[in-house]
Design an enzyme around this catalytic site. Structure first.
Site, PDB file in Angstrom:
ATOM      1  N   MET A   1     -11.871   4.779  -1.187  1.00 28.68           N
ATOM      2  CA  MET A   1     -12.539   5.073  -0.024  1.00 28.68           C
ATOM      3  C   MET A   1     -13.369   6.615  -0.049  1.00 28.68           C
ATOM      4  SD  MET A   1      -9.881   3.204   2.659  1.00 28.68           S
ATOM      5  CE  MET A   1      -8.412   3.511   1.748  1.00 28.68           C
TER       6      MET A   1
ATOM      7  N   SER B   1       0.791  -1.039   0.024  1.00 26.97           N
ATOM      8  CA  SER B   1      -0.066  -0.067   0.017  1.00 26.97           C
ATOM      9  C   SER B   1       0.984   1.358   0.122  1.00 26.97           C
ATOM     10  CB  SER B   1      -0.863   0.128   1.144  1.00 26.97           C
ATOM     11  OG  SER B   1      -1.549   1.277   1.303  1.00 26.97           O
TER      12      SER B   1
END
Length: 219
Positions: free
Chosen positions: A67, A7
């Site tokens: 998100m 990530s």
């Protein structure tokens, strides 16, 4: 073989291109890109412009995780920027089927993510239309959190749902995954492991990947 998707939220943004190359050289199968809007989650990260820049240097697929609230508004922008996999949250859109179809119609793999408090059963009517389900094993918004143990139970439930339907949907797990619990998470059903802090804060990406391979008996 389990795949690792580091990530970039935990990478050094002052030298992002170098971080991408280092992750790829260490053996990353893809790169996880967390997009946060400060509304759906309490943090703000990057937009399509950064994804476009990443696409110019990355050799592995960009695993883009939205998100954000109202993801439908931005799906075309992130696909145009270079997302290879685009994931939206079940909790963030009122018309999830429309969102998934919008992604797939543009030739990109579609993922659906659920938060820790969201039951797996809510995926029953959409899972056949997805290429991947992203199971959040921490509450989204910040890196460096501890893995929520109950996520293993949800992971097994999800794996059973996919198996019972005879689907090829892949499972990705994001949050608190590290070399020490990677095998346990994979054994519960994960195909792709997202690693942020455990990867980019390790100081030695190759050694981290080797540690993971040893955990799976691949060294």
């Amino acid at each position: 073989m389990i795949r690792i998707s580091p990530s970039l939220l935990s990478a050094d943004f002052s030298r992002l291109a170098e971080e991408v190359r280092a992750a790829e050289e260490a053996g990353a199968a893809m790169l996880h890109v967390d997009v946060m809007d400060g509304h759906f989650v309490p943090n703000i990260t990057i937009g399509p412009v950064v994804v476009e820049a990443l696409k110019k240097v990355a050799k592995v697929p960009l695993d883009v995780h939205l998100m954000i609230s109202d993801p439908d508004r931005y799906i075309p922008d992130f696909i145009k920027a270079g997302a290879d996999i685009l994931t939206v949250h079940l909790e963030a859109t009122a018309h999830l089927h429309r969102s998934v179809q919008s992604i797939r119609e543009r030739g990109v793999r579609a993922g659906v993510s659920i938060n820790p408090a969201t039951p797996v059963r809510l995926l029953e009517d959409i899972i056949q239309d997805t290429d991947m389900v992203l199971l959040m094993s921490v509450n989204p918004g910040f890196g460096g959190q501890d893995f929520i143990p109950y996520s293993l139970t949800k992971l097994r439930q999800l794996k059973k749902l996919i198996s019972d339907r005879g689907l090829k949907t892949e499972i990705e797990v994001d949050g608190g995954v590290k070399p020490e619990n990677a095998r346990e998470v994979a054994d519960a059903g994960a195909d792709i492991l997202v690693m942020g802090s455990a990867f980019f804060k390790s100081g030695d990406y190759r050694a981290t990947m080797e540690k993971i391979r040893r955990a799976f008996g691949d060294a």
